[in-house]
Design an enzyme around this catalytic site. Structure first.
Site, mmCIF file in Angstrom:
data_model
loop_
_atom_site.group_PDB
_atom_site.id
_atom_site.type_symbol
_atom_site.label_atom_id
_atom_site.label_comp_id
_atom_site.label_asym_id
_atom_site.label_seq_id
_atom_site.Cartn_x
_atom_site.Cartn_y
_atom_site.Cartn_z
ATOM 1 N N LYS A 43 -15.190 -3.371 -4.269
ATOM 2 C CA LYS A 43 -16.080 -2.253 -3.951
ATOM 3 C C LYS A 43 -17.400 -2.411 -4.688
ATOM 4 O O LYS A 43 -17.451 -2.356 -5.914
ATOM 5 C CB LYS A 43 -15.463 -0.913 -4.354
ATOM 6 C CG LYS A 43 -16.324 0.267 -3.898
ATOM 7 C CD LYS A 43 -15.924 1.587 -4.503
ATOM 8 C CE LYS A 43 -16.632 1.880 -5.810
ATOM 9 N NZ LYS A 43 -18.078 2.095 -5.693
ATOM 10 N N GLU A 45 -22.221 2.252 -5.273
ATOM 11 C CA GLU A 45 -22.676 3.177 -4.241
ATOM 12 C C GLU A 45 -24.164 2.997 -3.914
ATOM 13 O O GLU A 45 -24.572 3.049 -2.754
ATOM 14 C CB GLU A 45 -22.417 4.574 -4.803
ATOM 15 C CG GLU A 45 -22.773 5.721 -3.955
ATOM 16 C CD GLU A 45 -22.597 7.019 -4.745
ATOM 17 O OE1 GLU A 45 -22.327 6.957 -5.956
ATOM 18 O OE2 GLU A 45 -22.740 8.081 -4.137
ATOM 19 N N GLU A 58 -15.120 -4.838 -18.285
ATOM 20 C CA GLU A 58 -16.377 -5.290 -18.889
ATOM 21 C C GLU A 58 -17.273 -4.065 -18.913
ATOM 22 O O GLU A 58 -17.775 -3.644 -17.878
ATOM 23 C CB GLU A 58 -16.954 -6.436 -18.051
ATOM 24 C CG GLU A 58 -17.900 -7.307 -18.857
ATOM 25 C CD GLU A 58 -19.305 -6.755 -18.829
ATOM 26 O OE1 GLU A 58 -19.609 -5.932 -19.713
ATOM 27 O OE2 GLU A 58 -20.077 -7.120 -17.951
ATOM 28 N N CYS A 97 -25.805 -4.341 -19.455
ATOM 29 C CA CYS A 97 -24.832 -3.873 -20.443
ATOM 30 C C CYS A 97 -24.985 -4.610 -21.765
ATOM 31 O O CYS A 97 -24.657 -4.079 -22.817
ATOM 32 C CB CYS A 97 -23.423 -4.014 -19.902
ATOM 33 S SG CYS A 97 -23.150 -5.593 -19.119
ATOM 34 N N GLN A 149 -30.037 7.840 -12.611
ATOM 35 C CA GLN A 149 -30.222 7.022 -13.807
ATOM 36 C C GLN A 149 -31.540 7.352 -14.493
ATOM 37 O O GLN A 149 -31.627 7.377 -15.719
ATOM 38 C CB GLN A 149 -30.146 5.540 -13.446
ATOM 39 C CG GLN A 149 -30.199 4.608 -14.638
ATOM 40 C CD GLN A 149 -29.082 4.892 -15.641
ATOM 41 O OE1 GLN A 149 -28.028 5.396 -15.283
ATOM 42 N NE2 GLN A 149 -29.339 4.605 -16.909
ATOM 43 N N GLU A 187 -25.383 4.089 -25.281
ATOM 44 C CA GLU A 187 -26.005 3.209 -24.310
ATOM 45 C C GLU A 187 -26.916 4.019 -23.387
ATOM 46 O O GLU A 187 -26.478 4.988 -22.778
ATOM 47 C CB GLU A 187 -24.918 2.517 -23.483
ATOM 48 C CG GLU A 187 -25.478 1.517 -22.507
ATOM 49 C CD GLU A 187 -24.383 0.740 -21.785
ATOM 50 O OE1 GLU A 187 -23.422 1.367 -21.330
ATOM 51 O OE2 GLU A 187 -24.511 -0.494 -21.683
#
Lengths: 509, 316
Positions: free
Chosen positions: A213, A216, A287, A321, A368, A418
């Site tokens: 997947k 989105e 991860e 990341c 975001q 983060e």
């Protein structure tokens, strides 16, 4: 005085960043890419309409009919609409993957399996330009990055793992290997095609089949990859690609006939997955997030270090990341380094992702951007000093100026959590023991960086930093042969290299 | 007099029970304490339990360790972690070998304790021998597994890139319940051979060897805190073993699926690495391998640029 000199446009004066430098636009043409109006689900080698009706995500009217829009974050225009897979669709995909595993893929001689994977790699190379354009359109990243990094690295990843398919007996001394079965894979929006490659390539090379997947907000390159897979004549059902949001991902995680979950994304969701698969025999690779410390010692090559720090945090708008989001500068050079960083971010070009000169593209989504803004407010409220580039931003789309914070405390949230945006927190230190203590004081442990010209110090630091990937005098480098993955709450399992095989195999005596 | 002492302390009959002797000397009973940070405290809780053998004989008053004991042990293990992982691998190998030497020297005591806990003499001897050999096996691995499982990665850019295993940190272990000594040694040895420190919960029903094994550790150059041994009930302590935020990995050796589910759920708290060794036959060769070491290792990959002046090729 300085101003008057700079206005003369003399070639003999030193670079003066007070002046406005501009590049002529150099946009990549969109004509090399084809995006369909609508995409269905890729199940059993065919495009399948979503079973539709009620979308998997409840209470969202924009998703009626089983399709949802994907937009260009640089101008908020709709690019296409993609199907939303619900529980029944996911079940169909898992069944296809199971049948392909039992009837075809498991039985196929490994060297034949390898050739399919090689073929996919080659076809990605053939369509590299189209994939790069779509990646930048759908995700907002600069075309320079998608063209020179994302797409070639994705192709290389398939090429690297293809070769492993018939050599697994050499990888694990004194053990035989067995594939696991059906792998459910869920990937994020920051490197959409590359993450698909990181997931699919080792899984199918080792003899598993896949239900993947994509994120989105960035499904298009994965769907293009589905077209490539279809064209490559890979047996139907070996790779299935289903689009959707969190609910689709949950349907994959919870499906009883899946043997392995591979997830890249936030630590919060990673923990939910680990809880969800408790009590099952599903293997997992997670991860997850990071808050990498990037350390500059006074004996470092300062200009190279500054470039490395810039690349470390502003690469891909900071949607990385392993981004070097915590900078530790030795006190004696802090002033100098901060000055250089401020000058450097002033020269970064923010704008149209398709422009070949662009350094920083669009933030991936409105959501975001809101998260980033929230952290900018938090940083200011906590007493850190914020500095942003003075660049202008396009009127439409989601944008954030490259930002740095000075006067940051170790306990500040912008130094602990983060942010996943172009935001650098700068802290200082005096001794190596102190900086190790600070660098390791994080629940994360994905990556780290150190800059010094002293070899023995490099090894002292790289050994003591608790992180899965450590860059010394460089940052944000990736390669298919190089294992990637975290310590602590950055997850477990490795992707890439020989060590990236184990998550998709059982070892037997 | 001398003759009598020998008789009462060492003579053991086939059924494991001590022969009745005519001696009037009162036997000195052993106090079984726990082992934390190189010390032998009693449990802070002041509680005890009395494991029995098959015939119902009470074996000893054994510490019923508490959550607080576990937390103290984690502090000790964390404190010992950087020193132990920082030791030369060769030195760790020597210390594991020393542990085997000390175990060999106290073989008789372990055989006696195993027999008290329902083993036969032959079986007990075999178990102790296997435990000693297992320590030797892992002593040898201490400075070798890194070479087998490391890699220099041929990256396409001009970088030197290598991946090496590193200890994950502090490991909490629920030891196998059935094998009093061998199970304990089999789960501790690979974890510490790999440079981790650990907290081990001994077999609930057969705890005697674990405390005696702690005495072996204490006299074998193993730094305090590297191995911490608690006695008590898994039903009480398992959830704390997997709950603690300063523990990096947890090992569980039983097949109770409800407990396994609970453990995996709780491991999500700080994403502990979690391993279920419920199908391992510890008394066979299957019970030892470098892959057990690798379970509690992390792979670290390091990059460094290689200077490339004006596209010059290799100079040799």
């Amino acid at each position: 005085m300085a101003k008057t000199i700079s206005k003369k446009k003399s070639n003999t004066i030193k670079l003066n960043f007070d002046t406005s430098w501009s590049y002529a636009p150099a946009p990549e043409s969109k004509s090399a890419a084809t995006i369909n109006k609508q995409y269905d689900l890729f199940i059993n080698g065919e495009w399948v309409k979503p079973s539709g009706g009620k979308p998997a995500r409840l209470n969202d009217d924009s998703r009626s009919g089983g399709y949802f829009d994907t937009i260009n974050p640089a101008n908020e225009e709709k690019l296409s609409e993609v199907a939303e897979a619900n529980v029944a669709d996911v079940d169909k995909a898992v069944k296809a993957a199971r049948t392909a595993y039992e009837k075809v893929w498991k039985k196929m001689p490994a060297k034949e399996r390898a050739k399919y994977v090689f073929r996919i790699s080659r076809m990605i190379q053939e369509k590299a330009r189209e994939l790069a354009i779509i990646e930048s359109l759908d995700g907002g990243k600069p075309i320079r990055e998608s063209r020179d990094f994302d797409v070639p690295t994705a192709a290389n990843h398939f090429f690297y793992y293809a070769g492993w398919a018939d050599k697994l007996e050499y990888a694990f001394p004194n053990r035989k290997t067995e594939s696991l079965g059906v792998a459910g894979q869920i990937i994020p929006w920051n490197f959409p095609l590359l993450m698909a490659a990181w997931k699919i390539a080792p899984a199918i090379a080792t003899g598993n089949t896949v239900v993947l997947k994509p994120a989105e907000t960035t499904p298009l390159t994965a769907l293009k990859l589905a077209e490539i897979i279809q064209e490559s004549d890979l047996p139907p059902g070996v790779v299935n690609i289903v689009t959707g949001a969190g609910a689709t991902g949950a349907a994959i995680v919870n499906h009883p006939d899946i043997n392995k979950i591979a997830f890249t994304g936030s630590t919060d969701v990673g923990k939910i997955i680990q809880r969800a698969i408790a009590g099952t025999n599903k293997k997992a690779t997670l991860e997850l997030g990071g808050k990498a410390a990037n350390i500059i010692f006074e004996d470092a090559p300062i200009d190279q270090a500054v470039e490395g720090v810039i690349n470390g945090i502003y690469f891909n708008q900071g949607h990385v990341c392993c981004a070097g989001s915590r900078l530790y500068v030795q006190e004696s050079i802090a002033k100098q380094v901060i000055k250089k960083l401020r000058d450097r971010i002033e020269s970064l070009i923010v704008g149209d992702p398709l422009d070949k000169n662009t350094d920083i593209g669009a933030i991936n989504s409105r959501q975001q951007l809101e998260t980033i803004h929230k952290y900018l407010d938090i940083g200011k409220k906590e007493g850190a000093e914020m500095y942003q580039s003075s660049c202008s931003l396009p009127g439409r789309g989601f944008w954030c100026r490259p930002t740095l914070f000075t006067n940051v405390a170790q306990s500040n949230r912008i130094a602990q959590e983060e942010i996943f945006g172009p935001v650098l927190a700068i802290l200082t230190f005096r001794t190596d023991d102190e900086v190790i203590e600070k660098a390791n004081n994080s629940p994360y442990g994905l990556s780290a960086g150190v800059w010094t010209d002293k070899g023995s110090k490099i090894f002292n630091m790289t050994r003591r930093m608790r992180a899965g990937v450590v860059w010394a005098n460089t940052f944000n480098k990736f390669d298919p042969s190089s294992p990637f993955g975290g310590y602590k709450e950055s997850g477990f399992g490795r992707e890439g290299g020989l060590h990236g095989l184990l998550p998709y195999l059982n070892l037997v005596n | 007099m001398e003759k009598t002492i020998k008789k009462s302390s060492l003579t053991i009959s086939e059924n494991g029970l001590e022969k009745k002797t005519s001696s009037k000397r009162l036997e000195v009973l052993k106090t079984y304490k726990i082992y934390i940070g190189g010390q032998f405290p009693r449990t802070e809780s002041g509680r005890y339990y009395q494991p029995t053998n098959a015939s119902g004989k009470k074996l000893a008053n054994v510490c019923l360790s508490s959550r607080k004991d576990f937390r103290d042990a984690v502090v000790a293990a964390r404190g010992a972690a950087s020193g132990w992982s920082g030791r030369a691998a060769f030195n760790r190998g020597q210390i594991l070998y020393r542990m085997a030497e000390m175990l060999e020297g106290r073989k008789a005591q372990f055989i006696e304790e195993l027999i008290q806990q329902d083993s036969t003499k032959a079986k007990a001897e075999k178990e102790v021998n296997l435990a000693i050999d297992r320590l030797i096996y892992y002593a040898g691995w201490c400075d070798k597994y890194q070479q087998i499982y490391s890699a220099v990665n041929p990256v396409a850019t001009s970088h030197f890139n290598f991946s090496v295993p590193e200890p994950t940190g502090v490991v909490s272990i629920i030891a196998p319940q059935a094998d009093s000594l061998l199970g304990l040694v089999s789960v501790i040895a690979p974890v510490i051979a790999g440079g981790n420190t650990c907290i081990v919960l001994a077999s609930e029903t057969k705890p005697l060897c674990s405390v005696t094994f702690a005495e072996v550790l204490n006299s074998s150059d193993l730094p305090g805190g590297v191995v911490n041994i608690l006695t008590g009930k898994p039903s009480e302590l398992t959830s704390w073993f997997v709950d603690h935020m300063d523990v990096n990995a947890t090992i569980y050796c039983e097949s109770n699926s409800d407990v396994q589910k609970m453990m995996r759920e709780k491991s999500a708290l700080n994403l502990k690495r979690i391993f279920f060794y419920d199908k391992v036959k510890w008394n066979t060769d299957e019970g030892q391998s470098p892959y057990f070491i690798m379970d509690t290792q992390e792979i670290k990959t390091t990059w460094h640029p290689i200077e490339n002046i004006a596209g010059s090729g290799a100079g040799y």
